[in-house]
Design an enzyme around this catalytic site. Sequence first.
Site, PDB file in Angstrom:
ATOM      1  N   SER A  61      39.841  35.609  38.719  1.00  0.00           N
ATOM      2  CA  SER A  61      40.711  36.507  39.477  1.00  0.00           C
ATOM      3  C   SER A  61      40.491  36.299  40.968  1.00  0.00           C
ATOM      4  O   SER A  61      39.410  35.870  41.396  1.00  0.00           O
ATOM      5  CB  SER A  61      40.398  37.963  39.117  1.00  0.00           C
ATOM      6  OG  SER A  61      41.068  38.853  39.981  1.00  0.00           O
ATOM      7  N   TYR A  99      33.524  44.022  38.350  1.00  0.00           N
ATOM      8  CA  TYR A  99      34.607  43.104  37.992  1.00  0.00           C
ATOM      9  C   TYR A  99      34.619  41.915  38.939  1.00  0.00           C
ATOM     10  O   TYR A  99      34.699  40.753  38.526  1.00  0.00           O
ATOM     11  CB  TYR A  99      35.950  43.830  38.022  1.00  0.00           C
ATOM     12  CG  TYR A  99      37.116  42.988  37.567  1.00  0.00           C
ATOM     13  CD1 TYR A  99      37.316  42.732  36.215  1.00  0.00           C
ATOM     14  CD2 TYR A  99      38.017  42.450  38.484  1.00  0.00           C
ATOM     15  CE1 TYR A  99      38.382  41.956  35.787  1.00  0.00           C
ATOM     16  CE2 TYR A  99      39.089  41.687  38.062  1.00  0.00           C
ATOM     17  CZ  TYR A  99      39.274  41.439  36.714  1.00  0.00           C
ATOM     18  OH  TYR A  99      40.333  40.665  36.296  1.00  0.00           O
TER      19      TYR A  99
END
Length: 253
Positions: free
Chosen positions: A137, A147
Amino acid sequence: MPTALITGASAGLGAEFARQLARRRADLILVARSADALEALAAELRSAHGVAVEVLTADLAEEAGAELVAARLRDGADPIDLLVNNAGFGLPLQFADNDIDDEVRHLRVHVEASMRLMHAALQTMRGRGGRIINVASVAGFISRSTYSACKSWLIGFSRWANVEYARDGVSVTALCPGFTHTSFHERMGLAVGDEGVPTLMWLNAADVVRAGLRDAALGRAVSVPSLRYKALVALTKVLPSSLTAGVARRGRV
């Protein structure tokens, strides 16, 4: 026929990878926790494209589930040509308020499972050739809770592995999309509008997957779909982390 194994294949980017690869006449192995969703997708792809589709139901946060998939990847009698490490889920950004068991599962799926499956795939790909796509990402380039940390690890490891195993005919690519229209946000209880992200910053899943497959074929270590996110990644190299971390608190990439 080439064979691709895709984790997190029941929805979102995983399902889009499956559809695009099936159109390219690749045989597929679909992995996810939801057997019903996998079987429905498998039936659709067999009917539409005449490809072979195998279903593996596994929870990659559990050692037994990860080993089931790893064993399939190590099968030299029926080797895998492309591994797509796509399984994952998001958590609220407030680490101290999250359940620590949820955080551990998050780490296991995003980092440990991806590492285990890469290791297994390399056992049969080295010398024969193959491709690995790790779905990371844009969040991996900025500071935003666990994350971001998980995706940063995946990007760094992919960069190293792409150089290390090129001599063995294996490419490793970290695919780094930004906000993408999938069910990822819905599973967190969020509608697209809840993110507070401008419409311009949203990507289509089909475009993200096409970019990832193209860059993997070119042997690129990192794939960032769209010019606007390429520019954003470039800015993260010069802006202070305090600023990027503040901006990153808006939404989940």
